[in-house]
Design a protein around this motif. Structure first.
Motif, PDB file in Angstrom:
ATOM      1  N   TYR A  52       0.832  -1.199   0.000  1.00 38.06           N
ATOM      2  CA  TYR A  52       0.000   0.000   0.000  1.00 38.06           C
ATOM      3  C   TYR A  52       0.868   1.250   0.000  1.00 38.06           C
ATOM      4  O   TYR A  52       1.813   1.364   0.780  1.00 38.06           O
ATOM      5  CB  TYR A  52      -0.900   0.029   1.244  1.00 38.06           C
ATOM      6  N   ASP A  53       0.500   2.165  -0.892  1.00 38.34           N
ATOM      7  CA  ASP A  53       1.154   3.464  -0.956  1.00 38.34           C
ATOM      8  C   ASP A  53       0.087   4.511  -0.650  1.00 38.34           C
ATOM      9  O   ASP A  53      -1.107   4.278  -0.867  1.00 38.34           O
ATOM     10  CB  ASP A  53       1.716   3.670  -2.373  1.00 38.34           C
ATOM     11  N   GLY A  54       0.497   5.636  -0.147  1.00 41.46           N
ATOM     12  CA  GLY A  54      -0.475   6.680   0.155  1.00 41.46           C
ATOM     13  C   GLY A  54       0.139   8.058   0.000  1.00 41.46           C
ATOM     14  O   GLY A  54       1.361   8.207  -0.036  1.00 41.46           O
ATOM     15  N   PRO A 123      -6.603   9.128  -1.099  1.00 38.93           N
ATOM     16  CA  PRO A 123      -5.481   8.764  -1.957  1.00 38.93           C
ATOM     17  C   PRO A 123      -4.536   7.736  -1.333  1.00 38.93           C
ATOM     18  O   PRO A 123      -3.488   8.064  -0.787  1.00 38.93           O
ATOM     19  CB  PRO A 123      -4.773  10.095  -2.233  1.00 38.93           C
ATOM     20  N   ILE A 124      -4.958   6.495  -1.446  1.00 40.74           N
ATOM     21  CA  ILE A 124      -4.185   5.330  -1.035  1.00 40.74           C
ATOM     22  C   ILE A 124      -4.325   4.323  -2.175  1.00 40.74           C
ATOM     23  O   ILE A 124      -5.398   4.242  -2.791  1.00 40.74           O
ATOM     24  CB  ILE A 124      -4.723   4.749   0.293  1.00 40.74           C
ATOM     25  N   TRP A 125      -3.245   3.595  -2.441  1.00 41.82           N
ATOM     26  CA  TRP A 125      -3.262   2.650  -3.559  1.00 41.82           C
ATOM     27  C   TRP A 125      -2.677   1.326  -3.113  1.00 41.82           C
ATOM     28  O   TRP A 125      -1.749   1.286  -2.311  1.00 41.82           O
ATOM     29  CB  TRP A 125      -2.438   3.173  -4.738  1.00 41.82           C
ATOM     30  N   LYS A 126      -3.216   0.253  -3.702  1.00 38.53           N
ATOM     31  CA  LYS A 126      -2.654  -1.061  -3.404  1.00 38.53           C
ATOM     32  C   LYS A 126      -2.004  -1.646  -4.652  1.00 38.53           C
ATOM     33  O   LYS A 126      -2.484  -1.432  -5.776  1.00 38.53           O
ATOM     34  CB  LYS A 126      -3.717  -2.010  -2.833  1.00 38.53           C
ATOM     35  N   LYS A 127      -0.931  -2.352  -4.427  1.00 37.28           N
ATOM     36  CA  LYS A 127      -0.249  -3.045  -5.515  1.00 37.28           C
ATOM     37  C   LYS A 127      -0.283  -4.533  -5.231  1.00 37.28           C
ATOM     38  O   LYS A 127       0.159  -4.989  -4.173  1.00 37.28           O
ATOM     39  CB  LYS A 127       1.199  -2.565  -5.635  1.00 37.28           C
TER      40      LYS A 127
END
Lengths: 150, 81
Positions: A52-54, A123-127
């Protein structure tokens, strides 16, 4: 029992028991806890881990806005939202939302609103880290949207 | 005018950087920024239409002025939770 920040991004495991305890109140007749956890299978593909990036400043601001909106719509006594960032293994808790309200319908509705809107605007993203060794950002509405919005 | 843009998630991977300084016209809007990115960072083109632009802690409308801002961010649709 208010010892946790109400809105939090963390790289540490989420202590959802403490978090749930922190929203309990004698004014509340209902406490609802939602946990998002790392799922192994998505549309037949096998995940081994998520990263997870944010964007922390904006994510915190958006979460505060969502909490404020929830408070205008339901009689929220306490609300806590914690999202984890970094590398998560299968089954790990990625997000926790705990809400207390006088009555259960309010608590369920407010909790659902918070997690649903979180997934839309924060604004959080998962990879995905797939079992074949490949990785893939999950970006709903783009070609990379495999496994999104589930 | 010189304007720094932060990238996140796949946008960062494609751009190959977390931070890029662009030269924008003084009246540049979010729509203009998108066009400039398509030219100056061709690697972003596959996801260009879906990219979100944030000014400060808010999502920018196409007409939002962005030139000279110190808190510009560009990223694909979010997928937290």
């Amino acid at each position: 029992m208010k010892f946790l920040p109400m809105i939090q991004l963390t790289h540490e495991p989420i202590d959802f028991a403490a978090l749930t305890e922190s929203v309990r109140s004698t004014q509340a007749g209902a406490v609802v806890l939602f946990l998002g956890t790392v799922r192994e299978m998505t549309h037949g593909r096998q995940t081994v881990a998520l990263d997870y990036d944010g964007y922390p400043e904006m994510a915190q601001a958006k979460l505060k806005e969502l909490e404020a909106e929830a408070r205008t719509r339901w009689p929220v006594i306490e609300a806590v939202i914690v999202h984890r960032l970094g590398h998560l293994e299968l089954g790990d808790v990625s997000v926790a939302v705990a809400v207390s309200c006088p009555h259960r319908h309010q608590a369920f509705d407010a909790g659902r609103f918070l997690i649903d809107r979180l997934k839309e605007v924060v604004p959080i993203w998962k990879k995905e880290n797939w079992i074949d060794g490949s990785t893939e950002w999950v970006h709903p509405g783009t070609d990379e949207a495999v496994g999104s919005r589930q | 005018m010189k304007t720094a843009v932060k990238f996140f998630a796949r946008a960062r991977d494609l751009a190959g950087t977390m931070l890029l300084e662009l030269d924008l016209s003084e009246s540049a809007t979010a729509a203009d920024l998108r066009a400039v990115l398509g030219v100056q960072v061709p690697a972003l083109q596959p996801i260009l239409p879906s990219l979100l632009i944030a000014v400060g802690n808010d999502y920018a409308a196409p007409t939002t002025r962005v030139a000279g801002r110190t808190d510009l961010a560009v990223f694909p649709p979010v997928s937290g939770g």
